[in-house]
Motif scaffolding. Sequence first.
Motif, mmCIF file in Angstrom:
data_model
loop_
_atom_site.group_PDB
_atom_site.id
_atom_site.type_symbol
_atom_site.label_atom_id
_atom_site.label_comp_id
_atom_site.label_asym_id
_atom_site.label_seq_id
_atom_site.Cartn_x
_atom_site.Cartn_y
_atom_site.Cartn_z
ATOM 1 N N VAL A 22 0.843 -1.206 0.000
ATOM 2 C CA VAL A 22 0.000 0.000 0.000
ATOM 3 C C VAL A 22 0.874 1.251 0.000
ATOM 4 C CG1 VAL A 22 -1.632 1.375 1.364
ATOM 5 C CG2 VAL A 22 -2.015 -1.074 1.073
ATOM 6 N N VAL A 41 -4.606 2.877 -5.253
ATOM 7 C CA VAL A 41 -5.345 2.160 -4.210
ATOM 8 C C VAL A 41 -6.831 2.464 -4.359
ATOM 9 C CG1 VAL A 41 -5.705 1.879 -1.727
ATOM 10 C CG2 VAL A 41 -3.403 2.310 -2.608
ATOM 11 N N LYS A 43 -9.128 0.490 -2.318
ATOM 12 C CA LYS A 43 -9.559 0.307 -0.933
ATOM 13 C C LYS A 43 -8.488 -0.453 -0.166
ATOM 14 C CE LYS A 43 -13.402 -1.291 1.934
ATOM 15 N NZ LYS A 43 -14.774 -1.851 1.961
ATOM 16 N N ALA A 44 -8.223 -0.004 1.044
ATOM 17 C CA ALA A 44 -7.297 -0.706 1.937
ATOM 18 C C ALA A 44 -8.017 -0.933 3.259
ATOM 19 C CB ALA A 44 -6.027 0.112 2.147
ATOM 20 N N ILE A 74 -6.835 -5.499 0.385
ATOM 21 C CA ILE A 74 -6.611 -4.274 -0.380
ATOM 22 C C ILE A 74 -7.048 -4.504 -1.825
ATOM 23 C CG2 ILE A 74 -4.670 -3.567 1.075
ATOM 24 C CD1 ILE A 74 -2.829 -4.129 -1.294
#
Length: 211
Positions: A22, A41, A43-44, A74
């Motif tokens: 990430v 990214v 979604k983490a 993620i």
Amino acid sequence: MVNIGLLGDISVGKTSILRLFVRYLKQGDIEKVKGGTKCSVVKADFSGEATVPGGEKEDALNEKETKTIHPNRIVFREDSTNKAHTIFAPGGDRARAVVKMGIITISRIATKIIAVFSLDRDLDPQFEFFNDVRFFPDKIYVCINKIDLVKGDKEKKLTEVKGKITEFFEARKIAITDTFITCGETIEGFADVETYNNQVAEMILEITTKN
């Protein structure tokens, strides 16, 4: 879209690998590694982490030791193709029913499996984890993590560990497509930290963008 399952015993570094990846995505370093490409990214989710009271990291650099209860996840997207990929990392504590359910679920929905091993611990209990995983593809990837903790001859240790891992999976008729040597954390004083940090990003890109 590729769904990766990071599977491995307790404390092999699955969450650290996810967090490092990430960081590479958010800081743009993902473009600088071998095979690098611009990714974002989507979604983490690290909500599956629970703090371990009095853990070994307590009060050290204000860090807390954590244990993964629900799978961390993620989602990231390749900017050039708009393809999205998901990486799941369930916990390794098979004795907890909720954790074991996460392991079973991820092993079934993942299109690619990365078996994560830690170099700082005996392999036998780590193999036991995989004996409990019922759903396995006939080809997997292997990540040998925590190279920074090897004392002495690293190449000799790696040769020994790779041999044992290959033997273990071959006995179960599972082929290893590729093996990656990584350091999932930014370790001060470790001369090759950038090389082995990069391997984390290169591993995930290799598996997602080439498939």
